[in-house]
Design an enzyme around this catalytic site. Sequence first.
Site, PDB file in Angstrom:
ATOM      1  N   GLY B  40       0.789  -1.226   0.000  1.00 47.06           N
ATOM      2  CA  GLY B  40       0.000   0.000   0.000  1.00 47.06           C
ATOM      3  C   GLY B  40       0.821   1.276   0.000  1.00 47.06           C
ATOM      4  O   GLY B  40       0.286   2.356  -0.193  1.00 47.06           O
ATOM      5  N   CYS B 274     -23.490  -7.478 -18.404  1.00 46.92           N
ATOM      6  CA  CYS B 274     -22.232  -7.613 -17.671  1.00 46.92           C
ATOM      7  C   CYS B 274     -21.194  -6.655 -18.242  1.00 46.92           C
ATOM      8  O   CYS B 274     -21.016  -6.558 -19.451  1.00 46.92           O
ATOM      9  CB  CYS B 274     -21.665  -9.026 -17.818  1.00 46.92           C
ATOM     10  SG  CYS B 274     -22.594 -10.279 -16.951  1.00 46.92           S
ATOM     11  N   CYS B 280     -19.418 -12.715 -19.415  1.00 47.15           N
ATOM     12  CA  CYS B 280     -20.750 -12.825 -20.012  1.00 47.15           C
ATOM     13  C   CYS B 280     -20.749 -13.873 -21.130  1.00 47.15           C
ATOM     14  O   CYS B 280     -21.624 -14.732 -21.194  1.00 47.15           O
ATOM     15  CB  CYS B 280     -21.181 -11.461 -20.548  1.00 47.15           C
ATOM     16  SG  CYS B 280     -22.937 -11.292 -20.862  1.00 47.15           S
TER      17      CYS B 280
END
Lengths: 268, 308, 376
Positions: B40, B274, B280
């Site tokens: 991070g 989607c 999809c």
Amino acid sequence: MNIQVNPQQLALDPASLLSVAGVSRFYGERIGCADVSFDLWPGEVLGIVGESGSGKSTLLRCLAGIDKPDAGEVLFRGGTEPLDIYSVAEQERRRLMRTAWGIVHQNPRDGLRMDVSAGGNVGERLMDNGARHYGKIRETALDWLQRVEIAAGRIDDRPRQFSGGMQQRLQIARVLVSEPRLVFMDEPTGGLDVSVQARLLDLLRVLVRDLGLAAIIVTHDLAVARLLTDRLMVMKDGRVVEQGLTDQVLDDPHHAYTQLLTSAVLTV
Amino acid sequence: MNAHQSVGENNKPAYNYAYLDEQTKRMIRRALLKAVAIPGYQVPFGSREMPLARGWGTGGIQVTAAIIGPDDRLKVIDQGADDTTNAVSIRRFFERTADARTTEATDEATIIQTRHRIPEAPLKSGQIMVYQVPQPEPLRKLEPHEAETRKMHAWAEYGLMQVKLYENIARFGEVTTTYDYPVMVNGRYVMAPSPIPKFDNPKMQRSPALQLFGAGREKRIYAVPPHTSVRSLDFEDHPFRIQSWEQPCGLCGAADSYLDEVVIDDQGGRMFVCSDSHHCETRRAEGHRGAMLADASALHLVEDEAKS
Amino acid sequence: MYVAVKGGEAAILATHDLVAEARRGDESVPEIAVAQIREQMGLACGRVMNEGSLYDPDLAALALKQAQGDAIEAAFLMRAYRTTLPRFGSSEPLDTAKMAIRRRVSATYKDLPGGQVLGPTYDYTHRLFDFALMDEAAPGEVQARPAAQPLDASMPRVPDILGAEGLMEEEAPPEGDPRPFDLTREPVSFPAERDVRLQAMARGDEGFLLGLGYSVQRGFGNSHPFVGEVRVGEVCVEFVPEELGFAVDLGEITLTECQMVNQFAGSKDVPPQFTRGYGLSFGHSERKAMSMSLVDRALKAREFGEAATYPAQQDEFVLYHSDNVEAAGFVEHLKLPHYVDFQGELELIRRIRRERQERQDKHADQANEALPEAAE
């Protein structure tokens, strides 16, 4: 009146909250403040008075850790260990600023986030210190808004929509919410109408007494000093010319400059 | 076609494998290692000028260029789809400069470079997500000065970020950040997950894949190593929640994927489908059929694989 | 696969053909040659070399041709090429005092050693169209007459003249004279030192720096500048190859240098003196060099203990926003699809509106809430 104190002795006095020894700051060749020493005890309110340019704001900025003085030492005994506020890491100083210390600026715009709601302004210090429960933060904020006489319905309004007096009261709530041990105030009633000033002074007096706060208040207004402070330091040309109990200094001034100051105020 | 021949061939100058010179790649890999070691934390790196524009994925491209090799399979998506313009452009870039083997299949890819989405199919150990990041600093909108935000991270002063969330709830009853929703990584650094919808945030939590973030214009690299805690910021009594839709995907019937809204006529007709085009297609190939698949097929909005 | 969002490789390739067609324009008009751009659009080439950070007039001309005259796009082409070039080393510092002068003017002295050399400048032209230039055929050869006397061999720089008297701020290299920072290789950190600031401004957008410089002059910055000197001319670039150990001449480049003289009240340690704003740019580019020197001085606010209140005095603001290639990329990326993010916003705003409506309906009869506290 003896204003010469031994810094070493002061620094060792374990009862005081703040020990200031030999603080000086220069702007080029001009003196900002010179060789200021004093002690502040828990719950004590100290006033610094003088005309503009006398160095009282410079001194306050040094004491509050905003500016670094060219000489001197400031020891704070808020926690277990005394802290030399200039030699500790910036991180520690910043932590102090949002926990045990508070600064009330003359202009509320300098102390408030103008585009954050009143509740957010008061809640910030709580969140700084780890609060993560929205409901409880809001509850505390509401409590504080009421203590500074701001209606609960204004909690989601932004300070821009507030009058000058309300802004100043909001700033005070924002600072006091973290229950600091020591608060610095720079002309807290400056720029306000007389009637608004009176209300604010009243409020400050009650809060300071109720919370047992120690405070250092810079003002050019001796009426403010009379009302709020226990002890007074008179500054001229960057130096402390007289200090003592407030009533004593105001009613029986010794230094010629203090006499001039007090005589300039007709009604104290 | 290939742009990365070595100098000497025809005596013409050419680009190195994967465009960047090896020194630069090493520099980026060093930054990546540091980033993985401090999850991070934003590592400054000597971001290079790229032949694609700043803001168009140069950070992600540099990260991919630094880690890609001949054995990799690269998938590039933008908005979840493999065939959006910028995804096509970046895929072509690596086909040209690195002979990249590319794929649209999430589970076949070893590197997935993405802008604004995490695929719906769960990521696996060994896969690397490369995120394109426009603004790596989650605190930037609260504090414009870099010198100050670096201090705020160094000392974990994140109260102001919480104030922002507080303000949202006070005004709207909920946090109104819908994408680039800030997260706390490994309990230490607040991080911008890049502009993925907050819907995708939970996919980062303890993901088995390595997640790398490249911000080219802002010259920062950061990372989330596999199995690292990634928690979306919230309040105890206002927990983080993700978007949901009232209807499933019109084409494949998926009820648990992020949907895009497609306006299909000028009468206000809409279809929700989607955003992850590969997801999809895979579902349709498996025989899942959405309520509007037939209509969409008739309107030539979709090639109905089931019919062909 | 739905057509509505299909980008498609074919469509992208078609845009390449279309841009080639648009670039060529009407084919009955002869195609412009790179050499023509280099020779006849020299100032545009200068700008592209500056903002592209690469001194190569031929490539600058090519970039302008390829970019249809779009200076920022051309600079982008230069940058993307520059970044791939191997680095052999650093040249020796240039000595602009030894410049072969084409133009040199000072606003602080009426006359000075070396004199005022006006050279080629638009400063004294009237901005009236020369319609003769519309003719394809050139109206006879233009030949400037050589001056009666050759220029002085020595052209001392104005700040050096002031410096000899001790009136000009001294500029010594930092401790140990380290190699300057290279912002194309290393990330910049703040506060940024002067080498970084000057580098960033040298490649910064002329228009942006012009605006900032202008803001300083108008009052958004506390500056009282004089043009100590602007000089334009050719300077030799020298390089010391390791294996030789002595300097060899790599060739000449055209440079514009501006030294702006500013007042400074002095401080506790320093008596009142003049301070310097410095600008240096490729080609003949006075506006750029002057703007840069104004902003350079403004950015010294921190060193002189002045308040950095205005944009031109803040290094983060100036450095982050002056790079037009980066700025253009990020502004133009807004053209990329953002429909995933937008969908999130759509969902949110619809729901908040719905919930608001529900709340309002519910409290329709309790509309009269307590009046807000009256302002004092």
